[in-house]
Design an enzyme around this catalytic site. Structure first.
Site, PDB file in Angstrom:
ATOM      1  N   ARG A   1      19.817  46.494  50.064  1.00 12.45           N
ATOM      2  CA  ARG A   1      20.202  47.745  49.421  1.00 12.45           C
ATOM      3  C   ARG A   1      21.682  47.746  49.057  1.00 12.45           C
ATOM      4  O   ARG A   1      22.074  48.178  47.968  1.00 12.45           O
ATOM      5  CB  ARG A   1      19.869  48.923  50.348  1.00 12.45           C
ATOM      6  CG  ARG A   1      18.387  49.247  50.395  1.00 12.45           C
ATOM      7  CD  ARG A   1      18.023  50.091  51.614  1.00 12.45           C
ATOM      8  NE  ARG A   1      16.637  50.550  51.569  1.00 12.45           N
ATOM      9  CZ  ARG A   1      15.581  49.776  51.836  1.00 12.45           C
ATOM     10  NH1 ARG A   1      15.766  48.509  52.176  1.00 12.45           N
ATOM     11  NH2 ARG A   1      14.340  50.275  51.776  1.00 12.45           N
TER      12      ARG A   1
ATOM     13  N   SER B   1       7.291  52.188  50.618  1.00 11.82           N
ATOM     14  CA  SER B   1       8.462  53.015  50.332  1.00 11.82           C
ATOM     15  C   SER B   1       9.416  52.313  49.376  1.00 11.82           C
ATOM     16  O   SER B   1      10.307  52.943  48.807  1.00 11.82           O
ATOM     17  CB  SER B   1       9.197  53.329  51.636  1.00 11.82           C
ATOM     18  OG  SER B   1       9.701  52.136  52.225  1.00 11.82           O
TER      19      SER B   1
ATOM     20  N   LYS C   1      13.069  33.276  56.146  1.00 12.76           N
ATOM     21  CA  LYS C   1      12.997  34.419  55.221  1.00 12.76           C
ATOM     22  C   LYS C   1      13.921  35.542  55.640  1.00 12.76           C
ATOM     23  O   LYS C   1      14.549  36.189  54.792  1.00 12.76           O
ATOM     24  CB  LYS C   1      11.547  34.899  55.142  1.00 12.76           C
ATOM     25  CG  LYS C   1      11.314  36.068  54.202  1.00 12.76           C
ATOM     26  CD  LYS C   1       9.832  36.376  54.120  1.00 12.76           C
ATOM     27  CE  LYS C   1       9.567  37.645  53.322  1.00 12.76           C
ATOM     28  NZ  LYS C   1       9.982  37.548  51.918  1.00 12.76           N
TER      29      LYS C   1
ATOM     30  N   HIS D   1       7.147  35.339  58.413  1.00 10.72           N
ATOM     31  CA  HIS D   1       8.200  35.259  59.426  1.00 10.72           C
ATOM     32  C   HIS D   1       7.919  36.139  60.634  1.00 10.72           C
ATOM     33  O   HIS D   1       8.217  35.757  61.775  1.00 10.72           O
ATOM     34  CB  HIS D   1       9.552  35.613  58.794  1.00 10.72           C
ATOM     35  CG  HIS D   1       9.589  36.933  58.082  1.00 10.72           C
ATOM     36  ND1 HIS D   1      10.650  37.800  58.153  1.00 10.72           N
ATOM     37  CD2 HIS D   1       8.699  37.550  57.248  1.00 10.72           C
ATOM     38  CE1 HIS D   1      10.421  38.858  57.402  1.00 10.72           C
ATOM     39  NE2 HIS D   1       9.242  38.733  56.849  1.00 10.72           N
ATOM     40  N   ARG D   2       7.362  37.311  60.424  1.00  8.33           N
ATOM     41  CA  ARG D   2       7.164  38.239  61.541  1.00  8.33           C
ATOM     42  C   ARG D   2       6.029  37.775  62.464  1.00  8.33           C
ATOM     43  O   ARG D   2       6.080  38.022  63.670  1.00  8.33           O
ATOM     44  CB  ARG D   2       6.931  39.656  61.027  1.00  8.33           C
ATOM     45  CG  ARG D   2       8.052  40.131  60.101  1.00  8.33           C
ATOM     46  CD  ARG D   2       8.567  41.491  60.394  1.00  8.33           C
ATOM     47  NE  ARG D   2       9.728  41.804  59.544  1.00  8.33           N
ATOM     48  CZ  ARG D   2      10.975  41.525  59.853  1.00  8.33           C
ATOM     49  NH1 ARG D   2      11.248  40.948  61.016  1.00  8.33           N
ATOM     50  NH2 ARG D   2      11.963  41.809  59.029  1.00  8.33           N
TER      51      ARG D   2
ATOM     52  N   ASN E   1       8.635  35.111  47.728  1.00 18.18           N
ATOM     53  CA  ASN E   1       7.789  36.164  48.288  1.00 18.18           C
ATOM     54  C   ASN E   1       8.643  37.310  48.815  1.00 18.18           C
ATOM     55  O   ASN E   1       8.321  37.920  49.827  1.00 18.18           O
ATOM     56  CB  ASN E   1       6.899  35.604  49.398  1.00 18.18           C
ATOM     57  CG  ASN E   1       5.744  36.540  49.731  1.00 18.18           C
ATOM     58  OD1 ASN E   1       5.397  37.423  48.956  1.00 18.18           O
ATOM     59  ND2 ASN E   1       5.151  36.357  50.896  1.00 18.18           N
TER      60      ASN E   1
ATOM     61  N   ARG F   1       0.648  41.033  45.460  1.00 19.52           N
ATOM     62  CA  ARG F   1       1.227  42.220  46.087  1.00 19.52           C
ATOM     63  C   ARG F   1       1.446  43.315  45.038  1.00 19.52           C
ATOM     64  O   ARG F   1       2.153  43.106  44.044  1.00 19.52           O
ATOM     65  CB  ARG F   1       2.533  41.864  46.802  1.00 19.52           C
ATOM     66  CG  ARG F   1       2.313  40.842  47.908  1.00 19.52           C
ATOM     67  CD  ARG F   1       3.583  40.463  48.615  1.00 19.52           C
ATOM     68  NE  ARG F   1       4.129  41.566  49.409  1.00 19.52           N
ATOM     69  CZ  ARG F   1       5.248  41.468  50.134  1.00 19.52           C
ATOM     70  NH1 ARG F   1       5.934  40.336  50.146  1.00 19.52           N
ATOM     71  NH2 ARG F   1       5.680  42.507  50.823  1.00 19.52           N
TER      72      ARG F   1
ATOM     73  N   ASP G   1       7.078  47.112  60.154  1.00  9.95           N
ATOM     74  CA  ASP G   1       7.541  45.751  60.440  1.00  9.95           C
ATOM     75  C   ASP G   1       7.553  45.422  61.924  1.00  9.95           C
ATOM     76  O   ASP G   1       7.540  44.239  62.300  1.00  9.95           O
ATOM     77  CB  ASP G   1       8.923  45.511  59.845  1.00  9.95           C
ATOM     78  CG  ASP G   1       8.875  45.260  58.342  1.00  9.95           C
ATOM     79  OD1 ASP G   1       7.760  45.095  57.808  1.00  9.95           O
ATOM     80  OD2 ASP G   1       9.943  45.225  57.707  1.00  9.95           O
TER      81      ASP G   1
ATOM     82  N   GLU H   1       3.717  40.129  53.647  1.00 10.33           N
ATOM     83  CA  GLU H   1       3.706  38.705  53.320  1.00 10.33           C
ATOM     84  C   GLU H   1       2.335  38.076  53.541  1.00 10.33           C
ATOM     85  O   GLU H   1       1.978  37.075  52.921  1.00 10.33           O
ATOM     86  CB  GLU H   1       4.770  37.977  54.134  1.00 10.33           C
ATOM     87  CG  GLU H   1       6.183  38.151  53.616  1.00 10.33           C
ATOM     88  CD  GLU H   1       6.855  39.454  54.030  1.00 10.33           C
ATOM     89  OE1 GLU H   1       8.073  39.552  53.887  1.00 10.33           O
ATOM     90  OE2 GLU H   1       6.158  40.384  54.499  1.00 10.33           O
TER      91      GLU H   1
ATOM     92  N   ASP I   1      15.485  35.405  51.761  1.00  8.16           N
ATOM     93  CA  ASP I   1      15.279  36.599  50.934  1.00  8.16           C
ATOM     94  C   ASP I   1      16.567  37.060  50.259  1.00  8.16           C
ATOM     95  O   ASP I   1      16.577  37.376  49.061  1.00  8.16           O
ATOM     96  CB  ASP I   1      14.715  37.739  51.792  1.00  8.16           C
ATOM     97  CG  ASP I   1      13.189  37.772  51.774  1.00  8.16           C
ATOM     98  OD1 ASP I   1      12.576  36.824  51.259  1.00  8.16           O
ATOM     99  OD2 ASP I   1      12.619  38.754  52.281  1.00  8.16           O
TER     100      ASP I   1
END
Length: 429
Positions: free
Chosen positions: A25, A167, A411, A385-386, A90, A120, A310, A338, A47
């Site tokens: 942001r 969002s 990422k 990644h998560r 991605n 997506r 997340d 992802e 990213d």
């Protein structure tokens, strides 16, 4: 493949990289600002590298030579037409944000990404941008990238964002709205998902000098015409990344301090900490960071995680070590991340022997104290990644957890494994 080493307990202090959400942001606001901005403590990752490369293609000078302080030379909202396609891998956040940034330009823009990005959805954002007279289409006519824009700026005035599961559509529109030809009005239909991320966007905009008016239900926004002003902006430590270290304390009965996620935090994912407290953890909060003390016995809870998707996988891993059932609900939007994180978490936890139910918008974990029913397994990450990071936590208690495709952490957290192993190395004897 990364085989996780178990520990008896933990006593560690760690620092995490800058927030990915805030870094992206702040990069957009700084790029559109008049004058120079300095971003302190940003996240250097796959990213954010995609985001910076795209901004440079659009004529924005970004100096990231000093990893602790990036310098962004803002364009005042003037966007150059790139010579090549804008490829974003991605990176869903950047794809949504930079689609709106591209609309500020003049000429042909093409935004594309990897194989998963082409699945997506971005149709709600397309619809809202068309309301501001943007010529944009999904090339496959399926509401997903690749996207083509014949850009000629934003008209402003009224537009509608249809109900969407991210969002990021709303944040994308808000970030560029000050540069419309007339003052912008934005109405959101249906539920506003992940509201803390929208509030984060509004806070970043305010730091760069633009204040939007917002209705109490967060469904109507008035954004004045204006221009962001270059500033010095401090980026918080990443609460999503911190979640794995807090969870590590929870499942091992240890103590872990994340020293650079402030209290209070702009990041909704910091709300994981009160959930761990409900599960029995002890919490210490100070201005600089947050400490979690794991209990002798965790207990299951029921929770709506619509505002913090997340960290839902992180909580799911903690829940398999808790006594009783944990219900994690309002998480249908995990399916457009992802990977389909809801389905993947259920599948991979079951590999370890966990008793987990999957429904359309929730998962139910029937845990046993200390994970007594769990065993080692080969965990697939689906290039997410998560998934890799949350199953690292499980491996601290369960022998034989092997994480495949572990490099996907680049990422959002390139040195995750080094920091994770350092934490485990501070184990008390």
């Amino acid at each position: 493949m990364k085989e996780i080493t178990t520990v008896d307990t933990l006593d560690a202090v760690v620092r995490v990289p800058g927030s990915k959400s805030l870094t992206q942001r702040a990069l957009i606001a700084a790029a559109l600002a008049e004058g120079e901005s300095i971003l302190i403590g940003p996240l250097a990752s796959e990213d954010t590298a995609y985001t910076m490369k795209a901004l440079r293609q659009m004529g924005i000078a970004v100096d990231d030579g000093d990893p602790a302080a990036w310098i962004v030379h803002g364009s005042g909202g003037r966007i150059k037409t790139p010579e090549e396609d804008i490829f974003l891998g991605n990176n869903g956040t950047a794809t949504r944000f930079l689609t709106s940034v591209a609309a500020l330009g003049k000429g042909r823009f093409r935004i594309t990404g990897g194989e998963r990005m082409a699945e997506r959805p971005i149709e709600p954002l397309i619809h809202a941008l068309r309301g501001w007279q943007v010529q944009i289409q999904s090339e496959a006519a399926n509401g997903c990238p690749p996207l083509s824009l014949d850009a000629d700026g934003l008209s402003g005035g009224k537009t509608i964002l249809p109900q969407g599961k991210s969002s990021q559509y709303l944040s994308s529109l808000l970030l560029v709205a000050p540069y419309a030809a007339e003052a912008a009005e934005l109405t959101v239909e249906g539920e506003v998902f992940s509201q803390p991320y929208v509030k984060m966007t509004l806070a970043v905009m305010a730091e760069f000098g633009v204040w939007a008016e917002i209705s109490p239900d967060m469904k109507y926004f008035q954004i004045p015409r204006g221009c962001y002003q270059g500033t010095r902006y401090q980026i918080e430590g990443d609460a999503s990344g911190a979640s794995y270290f807090w969870a590590a304390a929870a499942v091992t009965g240890g103590k872990v301090t994340v020293a650079n996620v402030p209290v209070p935090s702009l990041q909704g994912d910091a709300r994981l900490v009160p959930l761990l407290e409900r599960m029995g953890c002890g919490i210490e909060r100070c201005q600089g960071g947050i400490t979690v003390h794991g209990p002798d016995r965790l207990k299951g809870i029921e929770v709506d995680m619509g505002d913090m998707p997340d960290v839902a996988p992180t909580l799911a891993v903690v829940a398999v070590f808790a006594e009783g059932s944990t219900v994690i609900k309002n998480i249908a939007h995990l399916r457009i991340k992802e990977c389909d994180r809801l389905a993947v978490m259920v599948k991979e936890l079951r590999k370890m022997g966990a008793d987990v139910e999957e429904e359309d918008d929730r998962m139910i974990i029937h845990g046993q104290a200390g994970g007594a029913n769990l065993h080692g397994a080969d965990i697939e990450t689906y290039e997410d990644h998560r998934i890799a990071m949350c199953f690292a936590v499980a491996g601290l208690r369960v022998p034989g957890v092997k994480v495949h495709g572990e490099d996907c952490v680049a990422k959002s957290f390139p040195d995750f494994w080094e920091r994770f192993e350092e934490m485990a190395g501070q184990e008390k004897t």
